[in-house]
Scaffold this motif. Structure first.
Motif, PDB file in Angstrom:
ATOM      1  N   UNK A   1       6.892   6.467 -49.938  1.00 16.37           N
ATOM      2  CA  UNK A   1       7.824   7.144 -49.025  1.00 16.37           C
ATOM      3  C   UNK A   1       7.292   7.248 -47.594  1.00 16.37           C
ATOM      4  N   UNK A   2       6.007   7.446 -47.400  1.00 10.28           N
ATOM      5  CA  UNK A   2       5.504   7.545 -46.017  1.00 10.28           C
ATOM      6  C   UNK A   2       5.666   6.207 -45.295  1.00 10.28           C
ATOM      7  N   UNK A   3       5.405   5.113 -45.987  1.00  8.41           N
ATOM      8  CA  UNK A   3       5.563   3.805 -45.337  1.00  8.41           C
ATOM      9  C   UNK A   3       7.032   3.504 -45.069  1.00  8.41           C
TER      10      UNK A   3
ATOM     11  N   UNK B   1       8.817   4.968 -41.969  1.00 10.06           N
ATOM     12  CA  UNK B   1       8.588   4.436 -40.620  1.00 10.06           C
ATOM     13  C   UNK B   1       9.805   3.685 -40.089  1.00 10.06           C
ATOM     14  N   UNK B   2      10.758   3.409 -40.967  1.00 10.13           N
ATOM     15  CA  UNK B   2      11.983   2.703 -40.606  1.00 10.13           C
ATOM     16  C   UNK B   2      11.697   1.336 -39.987  1.00 10.13           C
TER      17      UNK B   2
ATOM     18  N   UNK C   1       9.415  12.204 -38.781  1.00  6.69           N
ATOM     19  CA  UNK C   1       8.937  11.424 -39.933  1.00  6.69           C
ATOM     20  C   UNK C   1       8.967  12.263 -41.209  1.00  6.69           C
ATOM     21  N   UNK C   2       8.549  13.534 -41.085  1.00  8.28           N
ATOM     22  CA  UNK C   2       8.515  14.393 -42.267  1.00  8.28           C
ATOM     23  C   UNK C   2       9.916  14.593 -42.851  1.00  8.28           C
ATOM     24  N   UNK C   3      10.914  14.644 -42.007  1.00  6.35           N
ATOM     25  CA  UNK C   3      12.246  14.884 -42.573  1.00  6.35           C
ATOM     26  C   UNK C   3      12.739  13.631 -43.299  1.00  6.35           C
TER      27      UNK C   3
ATOM     28  N   UNK D   1      13.298  10.662 -48.665  1.00 12.45           N
ATOM     29  CA  UNK D   1      12.855   9.508 -49.459  1.00 12.45           C
ATOM     30  C   UNK D   1      12.183   9.924 -50.764  1.00 12.45           C
ATOM     31  N   UNK D   2      11.517  11.083 -50.763  1.00 16.07           N
ATOM     32  CA  UNK D   2      10.956  11.579 -52.028  1.00 16.07           C
ATOM     33  C   UNK D   2      12.091  11.738 -53.046  1.00 16.07           C
ATOM     34  N   UNK D   3      13.217  12.292 -52.610  1.00 17.13           N
ATOM     35  CA  UNK D   3      14.338  12.483 -53.536  1.00 17.13           C
ATOM     36  C   UNK D   3      14.861  11.133 -54.023  1.00 17.13           C
ATOM     37  N   UNK D   4      14.933  10.161 -53.105  1.00 25.54           N
ATOM     38  CA  UNK D   4      15.423   8.828 -53.483  1.00 25.54           C
ATOM     39  C   UNK D   4      14.500   8.193 -54.530  1.00 25.54           C
TER      40      UNK D   4
END
Ligand code: FDM
Ligand code: MG
Length: 221
Positions: A106-108, A111-112, A160-162, A167-170
């Motif tokens: 999710x962090x990567x 970055x969109x 980024x955190x939002x 993305x964690x939910x996805x």
């Protein structure tokens, strides 16, 4: 003949920054140890290895790297301990892990970068040991801000955190076999610690039903 020992459990704790992951992991580690269980505590990134040092330099903005390259280093930092982790589990040691493949993907993806989708980000995780239980410590942006806001590392900013939060939910939706349990981490430390402990003891008690340690599969399945 003696029966083989029951295997250990792989317990992952995930969440955004300031959710209290590390203090909850430490508290859980101590409780399990005091109850006489074999237990280990790992965290990712593990900044102590050669790969981890490259990651550390990147996170502190001392170096720059292509988004894909740093992504693969984070994954490699898990693969470099995967074998010993499996051995520990087989030997009956329960392993608590502070951040794992979910953070990795999710962090990567947050970055969109149009060339770095969530699906691409998940791919190098395929084949790694799958947690028996993933505790997601959930905290609102407001509560996180009250706990001291952002630090100075890369990724520690509101935008980024939002995206990470969504993305964690996805990824949890796409990983349905993941046994993910969301814990409201906005409560007192003790309340959260209690729910964490109960969930982990439940998981350990149900290990026979889970069977052998599983491995991550593709998220398109
Ligand atoms: N992070 C962590 C990633 O981008 N990918 C990963 O695979 C992992 C494990 O690294 F912003 C990010 C998440 C966080 C940063 O983590 C450092 P800690 O837990 O704050 O040290
Ligand atoms: Mg951090």
């Amino acid at each position: 003949m003696q029966a083989p020992p029951q295997r250990g459990a792989l317990i992952v704790v995930e969440g955004l920054d300031r959710a209290g992951k590390s203090s909850q992991c430490e508290s859980l580690y101590q409780k399990l140890q005091q109850s006489g269980r074999a237990v280990k505590y790992l965290r990712f990134p593990d900044r102590t290895t050669a790969i981890g040092k490259m990651i550390d330099g990147y996170l502190r903005c001392q170096s720059h790297m292509d988004d894909h390259a740093i992504h693969l280093l984070f994954s490699a930092n898990r693969w470099e301990v995967a074998h010993s982790l499996e051995e520990d589990i087989a030997r009956g040691t329960t392993v608590i892990v502070d951040r794992y493949s979910y953070s990795g993907a999710v962090y990567s993806a947050a970055k969109m970068n149009p060339a770095l989708s969530l699906e691409w980000a998940w791919t190098p995780e395929i084949g790694l040991p799958q947690p028996d239980l993933c505790l997601f410590l959930s905290i609102s942006p407001e509560a996180a801000a009250q706990r001291g806001g952002f630090g100075v590392e890369r990724y520690e900013n509101a935008a980024l955190q939002s995206r990470v939060r969504e993305l964690f939910q996805t990824i949890f939706r796409l990983q349905q076999s993941g046994n993910i349990r969301t814990i409201d981490a906005g409560r007192s430390f003790e309340e959260v610690a209690q729910e964490v402990e109960i969930s982990v003891l439940d998981c350990i008690a149900g290990l026979d039903a889970i069977g052998p340690l599983r491995r991550f599969q593709s998220i398109t399945h």
